[in-house]
Scaffold this active site. Sequence first.
Site, short mmCIF file in Angstrom:
data_model
loop_
_atom_site.label_atom_id
_atom_site.label_comp_id
_atom_site.label_asym_id
_atom_site.label_seq_id
_atom_site.Cartn_x
_atom_site.Cartn_y
_atom_site.Cartn_z
N LYS A 14 0.86 -1.28 -0.02
CA LYS A 14 0.02 -0.16 0.07
C LYS A 14 0.96 1.11 -0.18
CE LYS A 14 -2.21 -0.94 4.03
NZ LYS A 14 -1.50 -2.44 4.27
N ARG A 89 -9.70 1.05 8.39
CA ARG A 89 -9.31 -0.34 8.60
C ARG A 89 -10.61 -1.29 9.12
NH1 ARG A 89 -3.38 -1.40 9.66
NH2 ARG A 89 -2.59 0.65 8.83
N ARG A 128 11.59 -6.58 5.72
CA ARG A 128 11.43 -5.07 5.04
C ARG A 128 12.32 -4.53 6.21
NH1 ARG A 128 5.59 -2.07 5.40
NH2 ARG A 128 5.58 -3.06 7.80
#
Length: 218
Positions: A14, A89, A128
């Site tokens: 995203k 969310r 990440r």
Amino acid sequence: MRNIVMLGVQGSGKGTQAEMLAKEFFLPTVSTGRLFRSKIEEGTELGHEIARYVEQGDLVPKDIVCQVVTNWMDAPAARDGFILDGFPRNVDQAEALTEMLSKNGRMLTDVVYIRLSDEEAVRRLSGRRVCTNRDCETKFHVDLHPSKHDPDKCDRCGSELVHRSDDKPEAISRRLAIYNRETTPLIEYYRERGLLREVDGEQSITEVFKSIMENFRD
Ligand code: AP5
Ligand code: MG
Ligand code: ZN
């Protein structure tokens, strides 16, 4: 005018795609997670409260989220369109968003949904590394696309890279469970409203971007 929401599991890209879309459409973008991480660094009382949720991988209470998003959306820079990454969310937040927008005669125009399996999400989050410079926050991945010059420093600005505290195994599984329970109902919610633009997230970053752009042309 385009008012866009990015939807997808943690690690679906995203943030990565929101930044690419922002350049393409000349729109401002905001990640609620990033806003919260800045608040945490400021070390205020609000920052301490937010940290209790974010570090565990839990959702921050709705009142705080809505306040932070409203402040951003009502600023002059976002009046002519925006891209939201990480909000809403759940259905409750989606309804709050509709209400916030309708106050100034605005509405949501597109929801970009990046589809990704939980297994791939875990792989992306575990590897990440994020630039610590809040104005940069470029994302790397230790195996998939590491920083080229020095694996611990950002290729773009030279700042240090870190493994986010909520990218540790326990917080990752908590975040995925919350996503599957609270956020997935939004896929049907927005499909029914004719706003969903769905793309396959299991492709390279440039291919995902290409799919999003093709979807906008349809
Ligand atoms: P937030 O910062 O939004 O985190 P998140 O939702 O967990 O999403 P991520 O940032 O992990 O995923 P992403 O989809 O942006 O993936 P990325 O592009 O980095 O939120 C953090 C926390 O804040 C939440 O847990 C919660 O506590 C709180 N919060 C935020 N919003 C809230 C709200 N509305 N209500 C309540 N609480 C809220 O990509 C991931 C990795 O994969 C990167 O390494 C990237 O380089 C790589 N990658 C991306 N795309 C590809 C690809 N196509 N191929 C290969 N690698 C790729
Ligand atoms: Mg993100
Ligand atoms: Zn950087």
